[in-house]
Motif scaffolding. Structure first.
Motif, PDB file in Angstrom:
ATOM      1  N   UNK A 217       0.798  -1.222   0.000  1.00 48.42           N
ATOM      2  CA  UNK A 217       0.000   0.000   0.000  1.00 48.42           C
ATOM      3  C   UNK A 217       0.836   1.280   0.000  1.00 48.42           C
ATOM      4  N   UNK A 218       2.026   1.241   0.576  1.00 48.29           N
ATOM      5  CA  UNK A 218       2.906   2.416   0.491  1.00 48.29           C
ATOM      6  C   UNK A 218       3.366   2.625  -0.943  1.00 48.29           C
ATOM      7  N   UNK A 219       3.690   1.520  -1.610  1.00 51.46           N
ATOM      8  CA  UNK A 219       4.096   1.627  -3.015  1.00 51.46           C
ATOM      9  C   UNK A 219       2.941   2.133  -3.872  1.00 51.46           C
ATOM     10  N   UNK A 220       1.730   1.673  -3.588  1.00 54.18           N
ATOM     11  CA  UNK A 220       0.563   2.145  -4.327  1.00 54.18           C
ATOM     12  C   UNK A 220       0.375   3.652  -4.150  1.00 54.18           C
ATOM     13  N   UNK A 221       0.551   4.135  -2.916  1.00 52.53           N
ATOM     14  CA  UNK A 221       0.358   5.569  -2.648  1.00 52.53           C
ATOM     15  C   UNK A 221       1.356   6.397  -3.451  1.00 52.53           C
ATOM     16  N   UNK A 222       2.607   5.951  -3.499  1.00 49.12           N
ATOM     17  CA  UNK A 222       3.608   6.679  -4.291  1.00 49.12           C
ATOM     18  C   UNK A 222       3.242   6.650  -5.773  1.00 49.12           C
ATOM     19  N   UNK A 223       2.728   5.518  -6.226  1.00 55.30           N
ATOM     20  CA  UNK A 223       2.343   5.388  -7.629  1.00 55.30           C
ATOM     21  C   UNK A 223       1.179   6.305  -7.959  1.00 55.30           C
ATOM     22  N   UNK A 224       0.173   6.359  -7.089  1.00 49.97           N
ATOM     23  CA  UNK A 224      -0.971   7.247  -7.343  1.00 49.97           C
ATOM     24  C   UNK A 224      -0.539   8.706  -7.389  1.00 49.97           C
TER      25      UNK A 224
ATOM     26  N   UNK B 130      -2.172   8.622 -12.841  1.00 50.13           N
ATOM     27  CA  UNK B 130      -3.005   7.420 -12.961  1.00 50.13           C
ATOM     28  C   UNK B 130      -2.439   6.321 -13.837  1.00 50.13           C
ATOM     29  N   UNK B 131      -1.393   6.635 -14.642  1.00 46.74           N
ATOM     30  CA  UNK B 131      -0.846   5.653 -15.581  1.00 46.74           C
ATOM     31  C   UNK B 131       0.648   5.491 -15.328  1.00 46.74           C
ATOM     32  N   UNK B 132       1.122   4.256 -15.330  1.00 43.78           N
ATOM     33  CA  UNK B 132       2.546   3.983 -15.189  1.00 43.78           C
ATOM     34  C   UNK B 132       2.936   2.890 -16.173  1.00 43.78           C
TER      35      UNK B 132
END
Length: 397
Positions: A19-26, A30-32
């Motif tokens: 979830x920490x990685x998800x937060x940084x990604x968001x 929206x696209x990576x």
């Protein structure tokens, strides 16, 4: 596009806490970029829309499955099942399998499910300790699905190890040769076993799911597809529900204030299940094959590419859920995406909800204490978030 961040969906660091990685990604957009040919989507709005977008499909070439599973029966099995099919084949199979999973049909199962939960928790209380996975979260859905399909209870111990071998073939990041052989052997055994039961139902129809599925033969569903998708009901019926029960209970143990709230108001179990599904969903991501070009946030995704839809990230998106990292069993509204969306919205969602709510209700009503008795062991997979074992101690209320 050169400025887009890259996200590795197979990063082992995602197993313990994605979830920490998800937060940084968001925060990056929206696209990576993902692996070769992959585009990764992390925001709720995009994930929700793409789950329903008919320009994307779930039917991947057999070569994709062959890379992990080899060229045996397990590879063939995973190209036949509902979750990996697109319309019109998906539509015919879903219709064949849906009648036992309507909300009204599942409500009729409630007393039977409650009896199974009570029996399993009663055994745990007698021992004073148990493995949350092996003694509750796994046998509950396996027993329920056996009952739904009309599989004799005496055969449960024969069926369950084969299902575990098949789940390993689906759930692990990579497979050893031994695991490939076990998955192939499981498919062969289960095909013979379910095929025999289907043939018996053809001669002696009843009201169980196998008999209902046979009616689909007139709609053009082959016997091979019927057999493999009856097996898939076993697999799907326990894989995600097992994870729901384990992940949800672990989340409550990690948030004693919410566990105490549920003890004080056990009637909140139904709402608690929805929040636990949002907070730590069993299925963290869903893969889709892009069939026609689409543009997302100014980025053009070409046909033939793979869209990785991060359900776990979407369920923690601060644009959709206030204070998303806080567990709140009374959260409303709660439009989480744990069951997917569109054509592939989870067929067994009503049953999973009832199983999860009954487990929570019985745990807080019948157990005065529930505590970890040792370190939990996670399953090493970034897509299916669950545990291999969770030892706990318990005392009766």
């Amino acid at each position: 596009m050169a400025s887009l961040v890259r996200f590795d969906t197979d990063d082992p660091a995602l197993i313990d806490d994605p979830y920490r990685a998800y937060a940084r990604l968001r925060a990056a957009g929206p696209v990576a970029r993902g692996g070769p040919g992959q585009w990764v989507f992390s925001h709720y709005a995009e994930v929700s829309a793409l789950l329903r977008d008919e320009r994307l499909g779930s039917e991947f070439p057999q070569a994709v499955h062959r890379l992990k599973l080899g060229d045996g029966p397990a590879c063939d099995f995973f190209t036949r099942i509902l979750i990996d099919r697109d319309p019109p084949g998906h539509t015919r199979l879903r219709q064949a399998m849906s009648r036992s999973f309507t909300p009204s049909a599942v409500r009729d199962l409630r007393d039977r499910v409650a009896g199974i939960v009570d029996d399993l928790i009663g055994r745990a209380l007698d021992r004073g300790g148990f493995d949350l996975v092996g003694d509750l979260a796994l046998p509950l859905p396996v027993t329920v699905v056996c009952s739904l399909l009309g599989v004799p209870a005496d055969d449960l111990e024969l069926v369950r190890p084969r299902m575990v071998d098949l789940a390993t073939g689906f759930g692990e990041l990579t497979l050893t040769q031994e695991q490939r052989v076990a998955a192939d052997g499981a498919v062969e055994w289960l095909r013979a076993y379910i095929g025999e039961h289907l043939d018996h139902r053809r001669r002696h129809p009843t009201s169980d799911q196998l008999s209902l599925m046979l009616e689909a033969e007139s709609a053009g569903v082959s016997r091979a597809d019927l057999v493999d998708n009856a097996i898939f009901l076993f697999f799907a019926g326990f894989e995600t529900t097992t994870s729901l029960v384990v992940n949800g209970t672990m989340a409550l143990l990690d948030h004693p204030d919410q566990l105490a709230r549920l003890r004080a108001e056990p009637e909140m179990a139904t709402h608690a299940v929805e929040e636990l599904l949002r907070f730590d969903p069993p299925v963290q991501m869903s893969m889709r094959l892009v069939h026609a070009p689409l543009v997302v946030d100014g980025v053009t995704i070409r046909a033939g590419r793979v869209a990785v839809l991060l359900i776990g990230s979407a369920n923690r998106d601060e644009r959709q859920f206030p204070d998303p990292d806080r567990l709140d069993i009374g959260r409303r509204p709660n439009p989480h995406l744990a069951f997917g969306g569109g054509h592939h919205y989870c067929l067994g969602a009503p049953l999973a909800r009832i199983e999860g709510a009954l487990v929570l209700d019985r745990l807080v009503r019948r157990c005065r204490s529930l505590e970890l008795a040792g370190p939990p062991v996670r399953r090493p997979h970034a897509s299916i978030r669950s545990y291999r074992s969770v030892p706990v101690t318990v005392t009766a209320a």
